[in-house]
Design an enzyme around this catalytic site. Structure first.
Site, PDB file in Angstrom:
ATOM      1  N   LYS A  12      -7.812  -1.604  -2.095  1.00  0.00           N
ATOM      2  CA  LYS A  12      -7.579  -2.811  -1.294  1.00  0.00           C
ATOM      3  C   LYS A  12      -7.452  -2.491   0.202  1.00  0.00           C
ATOM      4  CE  LYS A  12      -3.748  -3.800  -3.567  1.00  0.00           C
ATOM      5  NZ  LYS A  12      -3.720  -2.711  -4.562  1.00  0.00           N
ATOM      6  N   ARG A  15       1.718 -10.777  -5.784  1.00  0.00           N
ATOM      7  CA  ARG A  15       1.729  -9.879  -6.936  1.00  0.00           C
ATOM      8  C   ARG A  15       2.411 -10.497  -8.142  1.00  0.00           C
ATOM      9  NH1 ARG A  15       1.322  -4.677  -3.572  1.00  0.00           N
ATOM     10  NH2 ARG A  15       1.235  -3.065  -5.136  1.00  0.00           N
ATOM     11  N   ARG A  20      -4.331  10.427  -2.579  1.00  0.00           N
ATOM     12  CA  ARG A  20      -4.294   9.553  -1.392  1.00  0.00           C
ATOM     13  C   ARG A  20      -3.516  10.207  -0.255  1.00  0.00           C
ATOM     14  NH1 ARG A  20      -2.876   3.296  -1.948  1.00  0.00           N
ATOM     15  NH2 ARG A  20      -1.059   4.040  -3.110  1.00  0.00           N
ATOM     16  N   ARG A  47       2.408   9.437   0.515  1.00  0.00           N
ATOM     17  CA  ARG A  47       3.470   8.440   0.334  1.00  0.00           C
ATOM     18  C   ARG A  47       4.462   8.898  -0.727  1.00  0.00           C
ATOM     19  NH1 ARG A  47       0.677   2.683  -0.522  1.00  0.00           N
ATOM     20  NH2 ARG A  47       2.159   2.654  -2.241  1.00  0.00           N
ATOM     21  N   ARG A  69       4.143   1.512 -11.832  1.00  0.00           N
ATOM     22  CA  ARG A  69       3.401   0.587 -10.967  1.00  0.00           C
ATOM     23  C   ARG A  69       2.250  -0.070 -11.727  1.00  0.00           C
ATOM     24  NH1 ARG A  69       2.476   4.630  -6.199  1.00  0.00           N
ATOM     25  NH2 ARG A  69       1.170   3.011  -5.279  1.00  0.00           N
TER      26      ARG A  69
HETATM   27  P1  ADP Z   1      -4.789   0.186  -2.567  1.00  0.00           P
HETATM   28  O1  ADP Z   1      -4.620  -0.362  -1.166  1.00  0.00           O
HETATM   29  O2  ADP Z   1      -5.477  -0.767  -3.469  1.00  0.00           O
HETATM   30  O3  ADP Z   1      -3.522   0.717  -3.136  1.00  0.00           O
HETATM   31  P2  ADP Z   1      -6.302   2.351  -1.238  1.00  0.00           P
HETATM   32  O4  ADP Z   1      -7.285   1.598  -0.419  1.00  0.00           O
HETATM   33  O5  ADP Z   1      -5.161   2.987  -0.551  1.00  0.00           O
HETATM   34  O6  ADP Z   1      -5.776   1.423  -2.463  1.00  0.00           O
HETATM   35  O7  ADP Z   1      -7.118   3.448  -2.087  1.00  0.00           O
HETATM   36  C1  ADP Z   1      -6.437   4.321  -2.987  1.00  0.00           C
HETATM   37  C2  ADP Z   1      -7.044   5.717  -2.885  1.00  0.00           C
HETATM   38  O8  ADP Z   1      -8.361   5.717  -3.428  1.00  0.00           O
HETATM   39  C3  ADP Z   1      -7.163   6.239  -1.461  1.00  0.00           C
HETATM   40  O9  ADP Z   1      -6.951   7.632  -1.501  1.00  0.00           O
HETATM   41  C4  ADP Z   1      -8.601   5.895  -1.090  1.00  0.00           C
HETATM   42  O10 ADP Z   1      -9.131   6.775  -0.102  1.00  0.00           O
HETATM   43  C5  ADP Z   1      -9.326   6.050  -2.419  1.00  0.00           C
HETATM   44  N1  ADP Z   1     -10.448   5.110  -2.603  1.00  0.00           N
HETATM   45  C6  ADP Z   1     -10.547   3.846  -2.130  1.00  0.00           C
HETATM   46  N2  ADP Z   1     -11.720   3.284  -2.511  1.00  0.00           N
HETATM   47  C7  ADP Z   1     -12.360   4.217  -3.266  1.00  0.00           C
HETATM   48  C8  ADP Z   1     -13.619   4.241  -3.969  1.00  0.00           C
HETATM   49  N3  ADP Z   1     -14.444   3.169  -3.982  1.00  0.00           N
HETATM   50  N4  ADP Z   1     -13.926   5.363  -4.648  1.00  0.00           N
HETATM   51  C9  ADP Z   1     -13.108   6.441  -4.648  1.00  0.00           C
HETATM   52  N5  ADP Z   1     -11.916   6.488  -4.016  1.00  0.00           N
HETATM   53  C10 ADP Z   1     -11.538   5.385  -3.341  1.00  0.00           C
HETATM   54  P1  ADP Z   2      -0.186   0.003  -3.837  1.00  0.00           P
HETATM   55  O1  ADP Z   2      -1.373  -0.848  -3.494  1.00  0.00           O
HETATM   56  O2  ADP Z   2      -0.510   1.430  -3.981  1.00  0.00           O
HETATM   57  O3  ADP Z   2       0.589  -0.532  -5.000  1.00  0.00           O
HETATM   58  P2  ADP Z   2       1.481  -1.143  -1.709  1.00  0.00           P
HETATM   59  O4  ADP Z   2       1.650  -0.496  -0.392  1.00  0.00           O
HETATM   60  O5  ADP Z   2       0.749  -2.423  -1.781  1.00  0.00           O
HETATM   61  O6  ADP Z   2       0.852  -0.035  -2.632  1.00  0.00           O
HETATM   62  O7  ADP Z   2       2.920  -1.392  -2.339  1.00  0.00           O
HETATM   63  C1  ADP Z   2       3.889  -0.373  -2.413  1.00  0.00           C
HETATM   64  C2  ADP Z   2       5.156  -0.924  -3.080  1.00  0.00           C
HETATM   65  O8  ADP Z   2       5.714  -1.963  -2.244  1.00  0.00           O
HETATM   66  C3  ADP Z   2       4.954  -1.578  -4.435  1.00  0.00           C
HETATM   67  O9  ADP Z   2       4.988  -0.639  -5.490  1.00  0.00           O
HETATM   68  C4  ADP Z   2       6.140  -2.541  -4.483  1.00  0.00           C
HETATM   69  O10 ADP Z   2       7.347  -1.857  -4.795  1.00  0.00           O
HETATM   70  C5  ADP Z   2       6.242  -3.015  -3.041  1.00  0.00           C
HETATM   71  N1  ADP Z   2       5.452  -4.237  -2.796  1.00  0.00           N
HETATM   72  C6  ADP Z   2       4.387  -4.361  -1.953  1.00  0.00           C
HETATM   73  N2  ADP Z   2       3.910  -5.621  -1.968  1.00  0.00           N
HETATM   74  C7  ADP Z   2       4.679  -6.314  -2.847  1.00  0.00           C
HETATM   75  C8  ADP Z   2       4.671  -7.652  -3.335  1.00  0.00           C
HETATM   76  N3  ADP Z   2       3.754  -8.545  -2.915  1.00  0.00           N
HETATM   77  N4  ADP Z   2       5.610  -7.996  -4.256  1.00  0.00           N
HETATM   78  C9  ADP Z   2       6.521  -7.120  -4.698  1.00  0.00           C
HETATM   79  N5  ADP Z   2       6.577  -5.840  -4.289  1.00  0.00           N
HETATM   80  C10 ADP Z   2       5.661  -5.432  -3.379  1.00  0.00           C
END
Ligand code: ADP
Ligand code: ADP
Ligand code: ZN
Length: 213
Positions: free
Chosen positions: A13, A88, A127, A160, A171
């Site tokens: 995302k 979420r 990541r 992170r 998660r």
């Molecule tokens: P989210 O915001 O949904 O948690 P991220 O954008 O941070 O996810 O992506 C999670 C991890 O996967 C990061 O290390 C990112 O560089 C990698 N990643 C994102 N898109 C792809 C893809 N299409 N293929 C492989 N790795 C990806």
């Molecule tokens: P990822 O895409 O890897 O899950 P985020 O940065 O979006 O990572 O979220 C990290 C953490 O922050 C989540 O595991 C949760 O604890 C909290 N969080 C983020 N967004 C929300 C939301 N919309 N509702 C509840 N918790 C959230």
């Protein structure tokens, strides 16, 4: 343009949101980034949220909805925004719907990045994130141009605290139980686009732009 990127933790995302910012010039609103900034500032809200985040649990809806109300009211959201990691839960989605109704705006598209659980652990453990601008990279799949340095702002990349194999399990559990039901919610609204998030980063970006039109 009011957009949302949707998907499991690690689905891509944040990565795709960066390309939407570049193309449309609208801000990315990541509740995760906002919470991490509050933790860095040691605010009361941040300290409370940290307990949930460290355990891989969702932060309570009331906190999150408050954050979004304040954020969408800011000037830079006037021409649109990209929601990333929000909503979420169903109560969050309903609060967003009501808030956007009050503002006389609507969602244009929800981009769902579909990635199976089996690929998520590897994405999350590899990541590397930029604490300064929120960009994310992957040591193997999406490396930064210079090792450990952010391509966008030159910040020093880090891991992170919640990106470990242990927390990923809870998660993913929270995602399937509380977040995945929103797919039906947005399908009913007629704004849902489901993409194959397992393709390369650039391929997913192409599919996304095609879907937005
Ligand atoms: P989210 O915001 O949904 O948690 P991220 O954008 O941070 O996810 O992506 C999670 C991890 O996967 C990061 O290390 C990112 O560089 C990698 N990643 C994102 N898109 C792809 C893809 N299409 N293929 C492989 N790795 C990806
Ligand atoms: P990822 O895409 O890897 O899950 P985020 O940065 O979006 O990572 O979220 C990290 C953490 O922050 C989540 O595991 C949760 O604890 C909290 N969080 C983020 N967004 C929300 C939301 N919309 N509702 C509840 N918790 C959230
Ligand atoms: Zn950066």
């Amino acid at each position: 343009m009011n957009l949302m990127v949707f998907g499991a933790p690690g689905a891509g995302k944040g990565t795709q949101a960066k390309f939407l910012i570049e193309k449309y010039g609208i801000p990315q609103i990541s509740t995760g980034d906002i919470l991490r900034a509050a933790i860095a500032d040691k605010t009361a809200m941040g300290m409370e949220a940290k307990k949930f985040m460290d355990e891989g649990k969702l932060v309570p809806d009331s906190t999150i909805i408050g954050i979004i109300k304040d954020r969408l009211a800011q000037d830079d959201c006037k021409n649109g925004f990209i929601l990333d990691g929000f909503p979420r839960t169903l109560p969050q989605a309903e609060a967003l719907r009501d808030l956007m109704n009050d503002m006389n705006i609507s969602l244009d598209k929800v981009i769902s990045l579909n990635v199976p659980d089996s690929l998520i652990v590897g994405r999350i453990t590899g990541r590397r994130v930029c604490p300064d601008c929120g960009a994310s990279f992957h040591v193997e799949f999406n490396p930064s141009k210079v090792e450990d340095i952010c391509d966008y702002c030159g910040g020093k990349l880090m891991v992170r605290k919640d990106d470990n194999a242990e927390t990923v399990k809870s998660r993913l559990g929270a995602y399937h139980e509380q977040t995945a039901p929103l797919i039906a919610f947005y399908k009913d609204m007629g704004v849902m686009v489901e993409l194959d998030g397992t393709k390369d980063v650039g391929e997913v970006t192409k599919d996304m732009f095609k879907a937005i039109g």
